[in-house]
Design a protein around this motif. Structure first.
Motif, PDB file in Angstrom:
ATOM      1  N   ARG A   1       0.851  -1.197   0.000  1.00 35.46           N
ATOM      2  CA  ARG A   1       0.000   0.000   0.000  1.00 35.46           C
ATOM      3  C   ARG A   1       0.884   1.243   0.000  1.00 35.46           C
ATOM      4  O   ARG A   1       1.848   1.332   0.768  1.00 35.46           O
TER       5      ARG A   1
ATOM      6  N   ARG B   1      -4.596   6.429  -2.862  1.00 36.77           N
ATOM      7  CA  ARG B   1      -4.131   5.200  -2.232  1.00 36.77           C
ATOM      8  C   ARG B   1      -4.010   4.108  -3.301  1.00 36.77           C
ATOM      9  O   ARG B   1      -4.991   3.780  -3.970  1.00 36.77           O
TER      10      ARG B   1
ATOM     11  N   GLY C   1       0.156   5.490  -0.016  1.00 37.57           N
ATOM     12  CA  GLY C   1      -0.878   6.519   0.053  1.00 37.57           C
ATOM     13  C   GLY C   1      -0.307   7.868   0.424  1.00 37.57           C
ATOM     14  O   GLY C   1       0.833   7.980   0.880  1.00 37.57           O
TER      15      GLY C   1
END
Length: 333
Positions: free
Chosen positions: A279, A320, A281
């Motif tokens: 991830r 994101r 973001g």
């Protein structure tokens, strides 16, 4: 007769013929039912028709037309779903298929279309693999030339300038020091470009160190603090998976530094429910509704390892990027 029966020769009946037979059967059943109702009901029709009997005829006609339209709409509904899927299909977003709802006349058409998507996605994945392999090879060649040729040449120039500065008159040393610093800065830029083109730290120190160094470079050069959360006990990963993870993280952080107008960013690599999840973001402006060249490149890389990439970018709430790699694709064999 079963609509999925085969011809005597063994080949399945063409979808057009099967659909034609179904429509004829539906219409025949509707009209037969209407005739049966008129035959057993007390309603009669005079010859010539009197005005009192017109409402009976109109009601019967309306019922038959309504029943016919309902049955036809139900029978042809998969065609609407197929058209919708054709309009939204994207080979970079895999797994979008049309489910068979049991309509035997269109089963062959649905199965054929789904098989076509499987084949196109496999061909797209293979062609992308060749293209990206060639791209990585070209990046490594350019990185080597930058490091071995341009970098070495600038180093020689820098050493020569040092000797010149040591023997130069005092009134020229200030200018020569400025030239030295310019050459030194150019040498540092060449090394940074070579490092981005060919992540030697990924090969030498592993994915954990490579991602940490990448986040540190973005923090230093872009002025955006990057919070890192990298699980220390990751399963053994294949070289192709590590390279995809690194390149997608690199592209995501580069986009943040260039376009997001963010004040902070986050990078995490963890395992969730047996899957490996990356991830990236930020808290920037968001609003990335269309895939640019960078995002499409990330989708192509994700496709190579059977991963799923999602980009969530609501306006004003940052962006994101999430990459989910199934457990059977991430570990080495």
């Amino acid at each position: 007769m079963n609509d999925r029966a085969e011809w005597a020769g063994g080949a399945p009946r063409p979808p057009a013929q099967a659909l034609f037979r179904r429509l004829v059967l539906i219409n025949g059943l509707v009209f037969a039912a209407g005739t049966l109702v008129l035959a057993v009901s007390p309603a009669t029709v005079s010859a010539p028709v009197v005005w009192a009997e017109v409402p009976v005829l109109l009601v019967g006609l309306a019922v038959m037309l309504g029943a016919n339209a309902l049955l036809l709409r139900r029978s042809l509904a998969p065609l609407d779903a197929l058209t919708t899927l054709m309009q939204r299909v994207d080979l970079l977003r895999t797994g979008d298929r049309l489910a068979d709802n049991g309509n035997s006349d269109l089963t062959h058409l649905i199965d054929t279309f789904n098989a076509m998507l499987d084949r196109l996605e496999a061909e797209r994945s293979a062609s992308s693999a060749h293209a990206l392999a060639a791209q990585e090879g070209e990046r490594q060649r350019i990185a080597r030339e930058l490091h071995d040729e341009i970098g070495q040449s600038l180093t020689v120039v820098l050493l020569g300038l040092k000797r010149v500065v040591d023997r130069a008159p005092a009134d020229l040393r200030g200018e020569l020091h400025g030239v030295q610093e310019t050459v030194r800065a150019s040498l540092d830029e060449v090394r940074q470009v070579a490092r981005r083109l060919r992540p030697g730290v990924l090969e030498d120190l592993g994915l954990h160190s490579a991602l940490s160094a990448l986040a540190g470079d973005v923090s230093q050069m872009g002025g955006i603090p990057v919070t890192r959360t990298i699980q220390p006990d990751l399963p053994p990963l294949g070289a192709d998976v590590e390279l995809v993870l690194y390149r997608i993280a690199q592209e995501s952080l580069t986009n943040i530094a260039r376009h997001a107008r963010a004040t902070r960013a986050e990078l995490s690599l963890t395992t969730e429910d047996g899957h490996l999840v990356l991830r990236v973001g930020d808290n920037g402006r968001g609003g990335a509704h269309q895939d640019g060249a960078g995002i499409r490149g990330m989708r192509e890389r994700a496709l190579l390892i059977g991963a799923r990439l999602t980009v969530d970018s609501p306006p004003g709430e940052g962006t994101r990027v999430s990459l989910v790699i199934p457990s059977d694709r991430s570990t080495t064999t």
